[in-house]
Design a protein around this motif. Structure first.
Motif, PDB file in Angstrom:
ATOM      1  N   VAL A 162       0.864  -1.184   0.000  1.00 26.46           N
ATOM      2  CA  VAL A 162       0.000   0.000   0.000  1.00 26.46           C
ATOM      3  C   VAL A 162       0.898   1.231   0.000  1.00 26.46           C
ATOM      4  O   VAL A 162       1.748   1.404   0.870  1.00 26.46           O
ATOM      5  N   VAL A 163       0.749   2.050  -1.039  1.00 23.73           N
ATOM      6  CA  VAL A 163       1.501   3.296  -1.161  1.00 23.73           C
ATOM      7  C   VAL A 163       0.525   4.429  -0.859  1.00 23.73           C
ATOM      8  O   VAL A 163      -0.553   4.494  -1.456  1.00 23.73           O
ATOM      9  N   VAL A 164       0.890   5.282   0.069  1.00 21.97           N
ATOM     10  CA  VAL A 164      -0.003   6.392   0.422  1.00 21.97           C
ATOM     11  C   VAL A 164       0.594   7.672  -0.165  1.00 21.97           C
ATOM     12  O   VAL A 164       1.667   8.110   0.258  1.00 21.97           O
ATOM     13  N   SER A 173       5.113   6.751  -9.425  1.00 18.53           N
ATOM     14  CA  SER A 173       6.227   6.038 -10.073  1.00 18.53           C
ATOM     15  C   SER A 173       6.531   4.720  -9.353  1.00 18.53           C
ATOM     16  O   SER A 173       6.890   3.726  -9.986  1.00 18.53           O
ATOM     17  N   LEU A 174       6.406   4.724  -8.026  1.00 19.55           N
ATOM     18  CA  LEU A 174       6.680   3.498  -7.270  1.00 19.55           C
ATOM     19  C   LEU A 174       5.691   2.394  -7.654  1.00 19.55           C
ATOM     20  O   LEU A 174       6.054   1.223  -7.769  1.00 19.55           O
ATOM     21  N   GLY A 175       4.445   2.794  -7.877  1.00 21.70           N
ATOM     22  CA  GLY A 175       3.430   1.820  -8.327  1.00 21.70           C
ATOM     23  C   GLY A 175       3.871   1.160  -9.632  1.00 21.70           C
ATOM     24  O   GLY A 175       3.764  -0.060  -9.802  1.00 21.70           O
ATOM     25  N   LEU A 189      -2.654   2.124  -4.623  1.00 26.07           N
ATOM     26  CA  LEU A 189      -2.199   3.511  -4.494  1.00 26.07           C
ATOM     27  C   LEU A 189      -3.303   4.310  -3.790  1.00 26.07           C
ATOM     28  O   LEU A 189      -4.370   4.537  -4.355  1.00 26.07           O
ATOM     29  N   CYS A 190      -3.046   4.675  -2.540  1.00 28.82           N
ATOM     30  CA  CYS A 190      -4.037   5.444  -1.774  1.00 28.82           C
ATOM     31  C   CYS A 190      -3.725   6.936  -1.861  1.00 28.82           C
ATOM     32  O   CYS A 190      -2.573   7.322  -2.069  1.00 28.82           O
ATOM     33  N   ALA A 209       4.679   5.333   3.098  1.00 27.73           N
ATOM     34  CA  ALA A 209       3.917   6.533   3.464  1.00 27.73           C
ATOM     35  C   ALA A 209       4.586   7.753   2.848  1.00 27.73           C
ATOM     36  O   ALA A 209       5.670   8.155   3.254  1.00 27.73           O
ATOM     37  N   ALA A 210       3.939   8.326   1.838  1.00 30.99           N
ATOM     38  CA  ALA A 210       4.510   9.476   1.115  1.00 30.99           C
ATOM     39  C   ALA A 210       3.425  10.520   0.895  1.00 30.99           C
ATOM     40  O   ALA A 210       3.229  11.018  -0.210  1.00 30.99           O
ATOM     41  N   ALA A 211       2.706  10.829   1.977  1.00 33.47           N
ATOM     42  CA  ALA A 211       1.587  11.772   1.871  1.00 33.47           C
ATOM     43  C   ALA A 211       1.966  13.164   2.348  1.00 33.47           C
ATOM     44  O   ALA A 211       1.299  14.146   2.026  1.00 33.47           O
ATOM     45  N   GLY A 212       3.013  13.266   3.147  1.00 35.47           N
ATOM     46  CA  GLY A 212       3.394  14.571   3.703  1.00 35.47           C
ATOM     47  C   GLY A 212       2.456  15.013   4.816  1.00 35.47           C
ATOM     48  O   GLY A 212       2.281  16.204   5.053  1.00 35.47           O
ATOM     49  N   VAL A 213       1.866  14.036   5.516  1.00 31.62           N
ATOM     50  CA  VAL A 213       0.973  14.347   6.642  1.00 31.62           C
ATOM     51  C   VAL A 213       1.592  13.728   7.910  1.00 31.62           C
ATOM     52  O   VAL A 213       1.648  12.492   8.025  1.00 31.62           O
ATOM     53  N   PRO A 214       2.077  14.551   8.847  1.00 33.47           N
ATOM     54  CA  PRO A 214       2.771  13.999  10.013  1.00 33.47           C
ATOM     55  C   PRO A 214       1.926  12.965  10.765  1.00 33.47           C
ATOM     56  O   PRO A 214       0.749  13.178  11.032  1.00 33.47           O
TER      57      PRO A 214
END
Ligand SMILES: Nc1nc2c(c(=O)[nH]1)N[C@@H](CN(C=O)c1ccc(C(=O)N[C@@H](CCC(=O)O)C(=O)O)cc1)CN2
Length: 281
Positions: A162-164, A173-175, A189-190, A209-214
């Motif tokens: 699961v890529v966020v 790109s990771l997907g 891809l979430c 986790a690549a959402a930029g949400v702490p």
């Protein structure tokens, strides 16, 4: 339980040592690889990353060409910098640091780059090659993530990933990378439109986790034993705040520190693209 640390800093150091040998071999043949960077504006994060990229170049013997433009730079100013790097024999590969200020057309600028000098793998031709699953320079963060998982023998084939986050430098790109036949993962891809993020994350063998949400990813969302990679780089009072809550460490099987995880791998894989471009040329 305490997660195994996916040590990006140590892994990147090994990659850089190998690259230094390859750079020395290129120099013996009269070829000096050169990385160009185009940085527009004064975003503190981007300044840190670009400075780090040039430090890395010095470490492995790659020449550096740095183009810094003010935040007021026009589309034409940036186009001129790109033209210059496209035709400079000293520059074997370059990047445009993202994000660009909002008044600039990022896609048009990426399209203007010579795809053969695209050290980020973000030119539409190179991303198109990735879609077609043929050889191309790979986007640095996704490539770094795959190599880090392989370094620690985290199974990728058949894994539920699961890529966020659906940004072009990481999530999207990771997907593409993880669904190539050689990786053969199943990727979800979430993004901000995902209805029940926790339900998706809970069944993942690998979470990126690549959402930029702490602290978006909390302990209760993670399957025990899962590999969790934290790409988030929010800054709170100058300190990095990742997307993964600290106590995820107690339930994950593998976890990247942040800093010291995915960031150094991104930088090492950038150098690798520059060296590969010089070897090809
Ligand atoms: N043209 C690009 N722009 C951006 C990319 C990219 O791959 N190409 N990715 C990100 C930022 N990025 C690379 O530019 C990047 C992020 C983090 C690091 C890094 O080494 N981080 C260190 C901590 C550094 C700090 O103190 O902040 C770590 O994680 O240990 C390097 C590069 C967006 N833009």
């Amino acid at each position: 339980m305490s997660a195994v640390k996916l040590d990006g800093k140590a892994t990147a150091a090994r990659i850089k040592a190998d690259l230094a040998t390859r750079v020395a071999a290129l120099k013996d043949r009269g070829i000096t690889p050169g990385l160009g960077t185009v940085l527009v504006g004064d975003d503190p994060g981007s300044q840190i990353y670009v400075a780090g990229k040039h430090r890395d170049c010095a470490e492995v013997g790659i020449a550096s060409i740095r183009v810094d433009l003010p935040a007021t730079a026009t589309q034409k100013d940036v186009e001129a910098a790109i033209d210059e790097l496209n035709s400079s024999p000293a520059c074997t590969g370059y990047i445009v640091q993202l994000p660009l200020p909002k008044h600039l057309d990022t896609m048009a600028l990426l399209e203007q780059m010579d795809p053969a000098k695209d050290a980020d793998g973000l030119h539409p031709v190179n991303l198109g090659r990735l879609v077609h699953m043929v050889d191309a320079p790979l986007p640095c963060t996704p490539h770094g993530i795959v190599l880090l998982l392989q370094e620690y023998d985290v199974p990728i084939k058949g894994a539920d990933v699961v890529v966020v986050g659906r940004g072009i430098t990481v999530g999207r790109s990771l997907g593409l990378l993880l669904t190539r036949r050689s990786e053969n993962a199943t990727v979800t891809l979430c993004h901000t439109g995902t209805q029940d993020l926790a339900a998706h994350v809970r069944r993942a063998d690998i979470v990126v986790a690549a959402a930029g949400v702490p602290e978006l990813i909390t302990r209760d969302m993670v399957k025990p034993g899962a590999a969790v990679l934290d790409v988030g780089v929010s800054r709170i009072n100058g300190k990095i705040a990742g997307d993964v809550a600290p106590d995820v460490e107690e339930v994950a099987g593998f976890l990247t520190p942040n800093p010291g995880g995915v960031g150094p791998m991104t930088r090492a894989l950038l150098l690798s693209n520059v060296v590969e471009a010089a070897e090809r040329a």
